[in-house]
Design a protein around this motif. Structure first.
Motif, mmCIF file in Angstrom:
data_model
loop_
_atom_site.group_PDB
_atom_site.id
_atom_site.type_symbol
_atom_site.label_atom_id
_atom_site.label_comp_id
_atom_site.label_asym_id
_atom_site.label_seq_id
_atom_site.Cartn_x
_atom_site.Cartn_y
_atom_site.Cartn_z
ATOM 1 N N GLY A 16 -19.391 28.009 -37.165
ATOM 2 C CA GLY A 16 -20.586 28.476 -37.829
ATOM 3 C C GLY A 16 -20.804 27.203 -38.948
ATOM 4 N N HIS A 17 -20.229 26.355 -39.163
ATOM 5 C CA HIS A 17 -20.622 25.221 -39.937
ATOM 6 C C HIS A 17 -21.709 24.271 -39.153
ATOM 7 C CE1 HIS A 17 -16.560 25.481 -42.278
ATOM 8 N NE2 HIS A 17 -17.463 25.807 -43.241
ATOM 9 N N LEU A 18 -20.849 24.260 -37.920
ATOM 10 C CA LEU A 18 -21.646 23.443 -37.119
ATOM 11 C C LEU A 18 -23.200 23.857 -36.753
ATOM 12 C CD1 LEU A 18 -21.364 20.976 -35.065
ATOM 13 C CD2 LEU A 18 -20.687 22.269 -33.439
ATOM 14 N N ASP A 19 -23.257 25.274 -36.663
ATOM 15 C CA ASP A 19 -24.523 25.873 -36.459
ATOM 16 C C ASP A 19 -25.691 25.633 -37.738
ATOM 17 O OD1 ASP A 19 -26.579 27.954 -35.457
ATOM 18 O OD2 ASP A 19 -25.755 29.102 -37.135
ATOM 19 N N VAL A 20 -24.965 25.519 -38.643
ATOM 20 C CA VAL A 20 -25.667 25.252 -39.978
ATOM 21 C C VAL A 20 -26.225 23.830 -40.052
ATOM 22 C CG1 VAL A 20 -25.743 24.852 -42.461
ATOM 23 C CG2 VAL A 20 -24.799 26.955 -41.329
ATOM 24 N N ILE A 21 -25.104 23.036 -39.725
ATOM 25 C CA ILE A 21 -25.595 21.596 -39.544
ATOM 26 C C ILE A 21 -26.735 21.188 -38.755
ATOM 27 C CG2 ILE A 21 -24.689 19.163 -38.781
ATOM 28 C CD1 ILE A 21 -21.921 20.048 -39.853
ATOM 29 N N ASN A 40 -6.958 21.241 -55.293
ATOM 30 C CA ASN A 40 -6.825 22.522 -55.650
ATOM 31 C C ASN A 40 -6.700 23.701 -54.679
ATOM 32 O OD1 ASN A 40 -9.368 22.440 -55.590
ATOM 33 N ND2 ASN A 40 -9.843 23.157 -57.483
ATOM 34 N N LYS A 41 -7.621 23.600 -53.545
ATOM 35 C CA LYS A 41 -7.657 24.426 -52.311
ATOM 36 C C LYS A 41 -6.559 24.399 -51.439
ATOM 37 C CE LYS A 41 -11.543 27.136 -50.748
ATOM 38 N NZ LYS A 41 -12.679 27.129 -49.703
ATOM 39 N N ARG A 42 -5.586 23.299 -51.699
ATOM 40 C CA ARG A 42 -4.463 22.935 -50.840
ATOM 41 C C ARG A 42 -4.845 23.157 -49.284
ATOM 42 N NH1 ARG A 42 0.709 23.469 -52.967
ATOM 43 N NH2 ARG A 42 0.922 24.025 -55.088
ATOM 44 N N GLY A 73 -14.994 15.079 -57.252
ATOM 45 C CA GLY A 73 -15.917 15.330 -58.369
ATOM 46 C C GLY A 73 -17.044 16.296 -58.378
ATOM 47 N N LEU A 74 -17.920 16.127 -59.155
ATOM 48 C CA LEU A 74 -19.115 17.103 -59.170
ATOM 49 C C LEU A 74 -20.021 16.971 -57.890
ATOM 50 C CD1 LEU A 74 -19.966 17.597 -62.884
ATOM 51 C CD2 LEU A 74 -18.880 19.280 -61.537
ATOM 52 N N LEU A 75 -20.487 18.012 -57.285
ATOM 53 C CA LEU A 75 -21.684 17.721 -56.362
ATOM 54 C C LEU A 75 -22.850 17.460 -56.925
ATOM 55 C CD1 LEU A 75 -22.674 18.641 -53.220
ATOM 56 C CD2 LEU A 75 -22.903 20.744 -54.052
ATOM 57 N N ALA A 76 -23.307 17.789 -58.039
ATOM 58 C CA ALA A 76 -24.632 17.440 -58.663
ATOM 59 C C ALA A 76 -24.521 15.671 -58.910
ATOM 60 C CB ALA A 76 -24.673 18.031 -60.217
ATOM 61 N N ASP A 77 -23.452 15.277 -59.126
ATOM 62 C CA ASP A 77 -23.386 13.846 -59.281
ATOM 63 C C ASP A 77 -23.051 13.252 -57.984
ATOM 64 O OD1 ASP A 77 -22.962 14.191 -62.160
ATOM 65 O OD2 ASP A 77 -20.804 14.092 -61.980
ATOM 66 N N LYS A 89 -26.659 25.377 -48.017
ATOM 67 C CA LYS A 89 -25.814 26.059 -48.021
ATOM 68 C C LYS A 89 -25.591 27.038 -46.697
ATOM 69 C CE LYS A 89 -22.144 25.958 -49.853
ATOM 70 N NZ LYS A 89 -21.291 26.372 -51.016
ATOM 71 N N GLY A 90 -24.602 27.636 -46.129
ATOM 72 C CA GLY A 90 -24.837 28.649 -45.425
ATOM 73 C C GLY A 90 -24.728 30.022 -45.843
ATOM 74 N N LEU A 91 -25.345 31.057 -45.783
ATOM 75 C CA LEU A 91 -25.032 32.490 -46.347
ATOM 76 C C LEU A 91 -24.713 33.414 -45.178
ATOM 77 C CD1 LEU A 91 -27.647 33.659 -48.785
ATOM 78 C CD2 LEU A 91 -25.420 33.236 -49.298
ATOM 79 N N GLU A 98 -23.487 36.076 -54.945
ATOM 80 C CA GLU A 98 -23.226 35.905 -56.035
ATOM 81 C C GLU A 98 -22.792 34.482 -56.533
ATOM 82 O OE1 GLU A 98 -21.329 38.795 -59.548
ATOM 83 O OE2 GLU A 98 -22.017 39.820 -57.631
ATOM 84 N N TYR A 99 -21.699 34.386 -55.894
ATOM 85 C CA TYR A 99 -21.125 32.979 -56.246
ATOM 86 C C TYR A 99 -21.748 31.705 -55.914
ATOM 87 C CZ TYR A 99 -17.892 29.144 -54.934
ATOM 88 O OH TYR A 99 -17.281 27.821 -54.823
ATOM 89 N N GLU A 100 -22.718 31.881 -54.836
ATOM 90 C CA GLU A 100 -23.787 30.943 -54.362
ATOM 91 C C GLU A 100 -24.774 30.756 -55.119
ATOM 92 O OE1 GLU A 100 -23.060 28.631 -52.225
ATOM 93 O OE2 GLU A 100 -21.528 29.339 -51.042
ATOM 94 N N LEU A 105 -27.254 27.391 -59.579
ATOM 95 C CA LEU A 105 -27.652 27.379 -60.775
ATOM 96 C C LEU A 105 -27.058 26.291 -61.858
ATOM 97 C CD1 LEU A 105 -28.385 31.208 -62.020
ATOM 98 C CD2 LEU A 105 -30.356 29.292 -61.172
ATOM 99 N N ALA A 106 -25.723 26.303 -61.453
ATOM 100 C CA ALA A 106 -24.981 25.251 -62.131
ATOM 101 C C ALA A 106 -25.245 23.974 -61.677
ATOM 102 C CB ALA A 106 -23.301 25.538 -61.918
ATOM 103 N N ASN A 107 -25.373 23.790 -60.370
ATOM 104 C CA ASN A 107 -25.666 22.433 -59.956
ATOM 105 C C ASN A 107 -27.018 21.933 -60.461
ATOM 106 O OD1 ASN A 107 -23.372 21.937 -58.532
ATOM 107 N ND2 ASN A 107 -24.097 23.174 -56.794
ATOM 108 N N ARG A 108 -28.137 22.949 -60.388
ATOM 109 C CA ARG A 108 -29.406 22.643 -60.884
ATOM 110 C C ARG A 108 -29.438 22.285 -62.524
ATOM 111 N NH1 ARG A 108 -35.050 24.971 -60.506
ATOM 112 N NH2 ARG A 108 -36.252 23.006 -60.090
ATOM 113 N N VAL A 133 -9.728 31.067 -39.494
ATOM 114 C CA VAL A 133 -9.291 29.963 -37.892
ATOM 115 C C VAL A 133 -7.672 29.530 -38.245
ATOM 116 C CG1 VAL A 133 -9.644 27.753 -37.051
ATOM 117 C CG2 VAL A 133 -11.618 29.239 -37.611
ATOM 118 N N ARG A 134 -7.566 29.340 -39.605
ATOM 119 C CA ARG A 134 -6.383 28.651 -39.848
ATOM 120 C C ARG A 134 -5.191 29.888 -39.437
ATOM 121 N NH1 ARG A 134 -8.915 26.724 -44.540
ATOM 122 N NH2 ARG A 134 -8.155 28.350 -45.914
ATOM 123 N N GLU A 135 -5.362 30.994 -39.828
ATOM 124 C CA GLU A 135 -4.631 32.272 -39.694
ATOM 125 C C GLU A 135 -4.302 32.456 -38.521
ATOM 126 O OE1 GLU A 135 -3.187 33.867 -42.284
ATOM 127 O OE2 GLU A 135 -2.274 35.740 -41.296
#
Ligand code: COA
Length: 161
Positions: A16-21, A40-42, A73-77, A89-91, A98-100, A105-108, A133-135
């Motif tokens: 799915g990521h590869l398709d977006v790339i 933090n996402k371990r 750090g921050l994606l915006a930086d 981003k892929g939707l 909602e998350y995206e 908006l936060a990045n902008r 995939v991990r599961e």
């Protein structure tokens, strides 16, 4: 030159990521695939492994320079440092929206020059995620439809440990 950044955990990269790339590479001159070094996402895979898996999976694209790297750090930086004015981003489903929306908006807000462009996932990857995939891999299931061929063996080896 239009530069975009495609950020993510990529733990591991999926089809799915590869398709977006590949689709983003048809739109932008330069695409920076940026692996978040996020403790933090371990993540299961080290940041070096995740970067290497992407480098091995991404085909050469004639019209786009694709760079794979990691960031903290921050994606915006990070976008500012790399000269990117667009985040890709892929939707996959409404549940992503909602998350995206909040992230975009936060990045902008933090980087006024930064816009987010969403590419609709291909329908065959709508349900796919790295944690799926991990599961499946952890329980010895077949991940061949989900992960790029070149990295399948190494992904399975680590997941089954
Ligand atoms: N195909 C398959 N899977 C996809 C996908 C696609 N097209 N798009 C997303 N996914 C999966 C991801 O693999 C991930 O799976 P997982 O949670 O099972 O591991 C899940 O959907 C969520 O993806 P995403 O929302 O992109 O999260 P992410 O962890 O991959 O990336 C960052 C998040 C890195 C983009 C974000 O945390 C970030 O920018 N962090 C930096 C700090 C920052 O600036 N924060 C924002 C300001 S508050």
């Amino acid at each position: 030159m239009k530069t975009a950044v495609y950020p993510g955990s990529f733990d591991p990269i999926t089809n799915g990521h590869l398709d977006v790339i590949i689709r983003a590479a048809n739109v932008f001159d330069k695409l920076v695939v940026a692996v978040l070094n996020n403790a933090n996402k371990r993540p299961i895979f080290t940041v070096e492994e995740r970067v290497e898996f992407i480098r091995e999976s991404v085909p050469k694209m004639p019209s786009c320079e694709i760079i794979v790297t990691s960031f903290d750090g921050l994606l915006a930086d990070f976008a500012q440092e790399t000269g990117a004015t667009t985040v890709v981003k892929g939707l996959r489903a409404m549940s992503d929206f909602e998350y995206e929306f909040q992230q975009a908006l936060a990045n902008r807000k933090m980087n006024h020059r930064l816009d987010t462009v969403f590419l609709m996932t291909s329908e065959k990857y709508m349900y796919l995620s790295s944690s799926l995939v991990r599961e499946i891999g952890r329980h010895g299931g077949d991940i061949s439809d989900f992960v790029p061929l070149k990295i399948q063996k190494r992904v399975l080896e680590k997941l089954s440990k």
